[in-house]
Write a protein that holds these residues in place. Structure first.
Motif, PDB file in Angstrom:
ATOM      1  N   HIS A   1       0.832  -1.196   0.000  1.00  9.60           N
ATOM      2  CA  HIS A   1       0.000   0.000   0.000  1.00  9.60           C
ATOM      3  C   HIS A   1       0.872   1.252   0.000  1.00  9.60           C
ATOM      4  O   HIS A   1       0.579   2.226  -0.705  1.00  9.60           O
TER       5      HIS A   1
ATOM      6  N   ARG B   1     -10.366   2.271  -1.383  1.00  9.42           N
ATOM      7  CA  ARG B   1      -9.564   2.244  -0.153  1.00  9.42           C
ATOM      8  C   ARG B   1     -10.526   2.338   1.021  1.00  9.42           C
ATOM      9  O   ARG B   1     -11.321   3.277   1.103  1.00  9.42           O
ATOM     10  N   LEU B   2     -10.456   1.392   1.911  1.00  6.29           N
ATOM     11  CA  LEU B   2     -11.372   1.306   3.040  1.00  6.29           C
ATOM     12  C   LEU B   2     -10.631   1.652   4.327  1.00  6.29           C
ATOM     13  O   LEU B   2      -9.631   1.010   4.655  1.00  6.29           O
ATOM     14  N   VAL B   3     -11.115   2.648   5.040  1.00  4.55           N
ATOM     15  CA  VAL B   3     -10.502   3.052   6.306  1.00  4.55           C
ATOM     16  C   VAL B   3     -11.305   2.425   7.442  1.00  4.55           C
ATOM     17  O   VAL B   3     -12.508   2.667   7.574  1.00  4.55           O
ATOM     18  N   ASP B   4     -10.647   1.601   8.239  1.00  6.09           N
ATOM     19  CA  ASP B   4     -11.300   0.903   9.346  1.00  6.09           C
ATOM     20  C   ASP B   4     -11.757   1.922  10.397  1.00  6.09           C
ATOM     21  O   ASP B   4     -10.930   2.590  11.018  1.00  6.09           O
TER      22      ASP B   4
ATOM     23  N   GLY C   1      -5.122   1.043   9.299  1.00  5.34           N
ATOM     24  CA  GLY C   1      -5.250   2.149   8.359  1.00  5.34           C
ATOM     25  C   GLY C   1      -6.037   1.742   7.134  1.00  5.34           C
ATOM     26  O   GLY C   1      -6.747   0.729   7.133  1.00  5.34           O
ATOM     27  N   ALA C   2      -5.897   2.512   6.075  1.00  5.16           N
ATOM     28  CA  ALA C   2      -6.650   2.239   4.853  1.00  5.16           C
ATOM     29  C   ALA C   2      -6.251   0.882   4.268  1.00  5.16           C
ATOM     30  O   ALA C   2      -5.077   0.515   4.245  1.00  5.16           O
ATOM     31  N   ARG C   3      -7.253   0.126   3.839  1.00  5.83           N
ATOM     32  CA  ARG C   3      -7.029  -1.167   3.205  1.00  5.83           C
ATOM     33  C   ARG C   3      -7.483  -1.075   1.748  1.00  5.83           C
ATOM     34  O   ARG C   3      -8.534  -0.520   1.449  1.00  5.83           O
ATOM     35  N   CYS C   4      -6.674  -1.614   0.878  1.00  9.60           N
ATOM     36  CA  CYS C   4      -6.948  -1.576  -0.559  1.00  9.60           C
ATOM     37  C   CYS C   4      -7.209  -3.006  -1.024  1.00  9.60           C
ATOM     38  O   CYS C   4      -6.283  -3.814  -1.101  1.00  9.60           O
TER      39      CYS C   4
ATOM     40  N   TRP D   1     -17.198   2.170   0.389  1.00  3.00           N
ATOM     41  CA  TRP D   1     -17.847   1.014   1.018  1.00  3.00           C
ATOM     42  C   TRP D   1     -18.924   0.429   0.108  1.00  3.00           C
ATOM     43  O   TRP D   1     -19.043  -0.796  -0.015  1.00  3.00           O
TER      44      TRP D   1
END
Length: 241
Positions: free
Chosen positions: A143, A158-161, A168-171, A201
């Motif tokens: 990332h 990009r998903l921010v928990d 952190g952000a997950r791609c 989302w």
């Protein structure tokens, strides 16, 4: 077909609708209907809630009458263009039918004093986000390498928990060619259609959730179905916006 027509169709096929959706899917349909009712009552646009309803109803078998109707390009996702929005009372009628399902599904389980409440929208949202965050994603190193690229890719998901202490952000990894950091062109095009830059989302849920029209999970069908079929299914969801 207007949103009001869709609700009438749900009432007409109430028994098969309830029977062909599992408990989780019925709860998601009910939550989408409650969100729609709140928007209608408040005088807000119901388009986001109706898109959520369409996604939830995609869990129905492809041959179900509701699936066939939603697959039609005549369906409108909002009440624009002179089309009538459903009334709050009409939405409530469908909700009552769905929420009464558990009260009638097992008559031999003993007397019931009422209908069990469906999960709250916040609970459903948290469960959905947890599921999406669990999907395979780029490592932190990958990332960071992606972010260091001079080419900006706002259409990547990009998903921010949002959970306390979350990562952190997950791609999500499905967006890339296997073993590389090269985004798949069809993914970028569909993410653009789904407005992943504004609603990552929702875009992730489309890719990673079951899709009745495609007979599978879109992310799993990359490289299996023609790109045009995947794009067509995404277009069906957003064409009326």
């Amino acid at each position: 077909m207007t949103p009001e027509d869709l609700l009438a169709l749900l009432v007409t096929h109430q028994e098969s609708l309830a029977a062909d959706l599992d408990e989780e899917d019925r709860a998601e349909v009910a939550a989408a209907l409650r969100e729609t009712r709140e928007a209608v009552t408040a005088g807000r646009s119901a388009s986001p809630a109706l898109r959520r309803l369409r996604r939830a109803l995609s869990a129905l078998p492809p041959k179900h009458p509701v699936s066939a109707a939603l697959g039609s390009r005549r369906y409108a996702a909002d009440g624009t263009g002179g089309r009538a929005l459903p009334s709050a009372d009409a939405i409530g009628a469908v909700l009552n039918l769905l929420e009464a399902r558990d009260a009638t599904a097992a008559p031999d389980s003993g007397p019931r004093t009422g209908v069990e409440p469906a999960p709250e929208p916040a609970e459903l949202l948290a469960a959905a986000r947890e599921r999406l965050l669990a999907a395979p994603a780029l490592t932190e190193r990958e990332h960071a390498e992606l972010l260091s690229s001079p080419e900006d890719r706002p259409e990547l998901i990009r998903l921010v928990d949002p959970r306390p202490g979350g990562s952190g952000a997950r791609c999500p990894r499905f967006q890339f060619r296997p073993g590389t950091l090269q985004p798949l062109p069809v993914v970028l095009r569909i993410n653009g259609l789904l407005r992943a830059d504004l609603d990552p989302w929702g875009a992730a849920d489309w890719w990673l959730g079951g899709n009745g029209w495609l007979h599978g999970v879109p992310a799993d069908l990359l490289g299996t179905l023609p790109d045009e079929e995947l794009e067509g299914a995404a277009l069906e969801l957003v064409e009326a916006d």
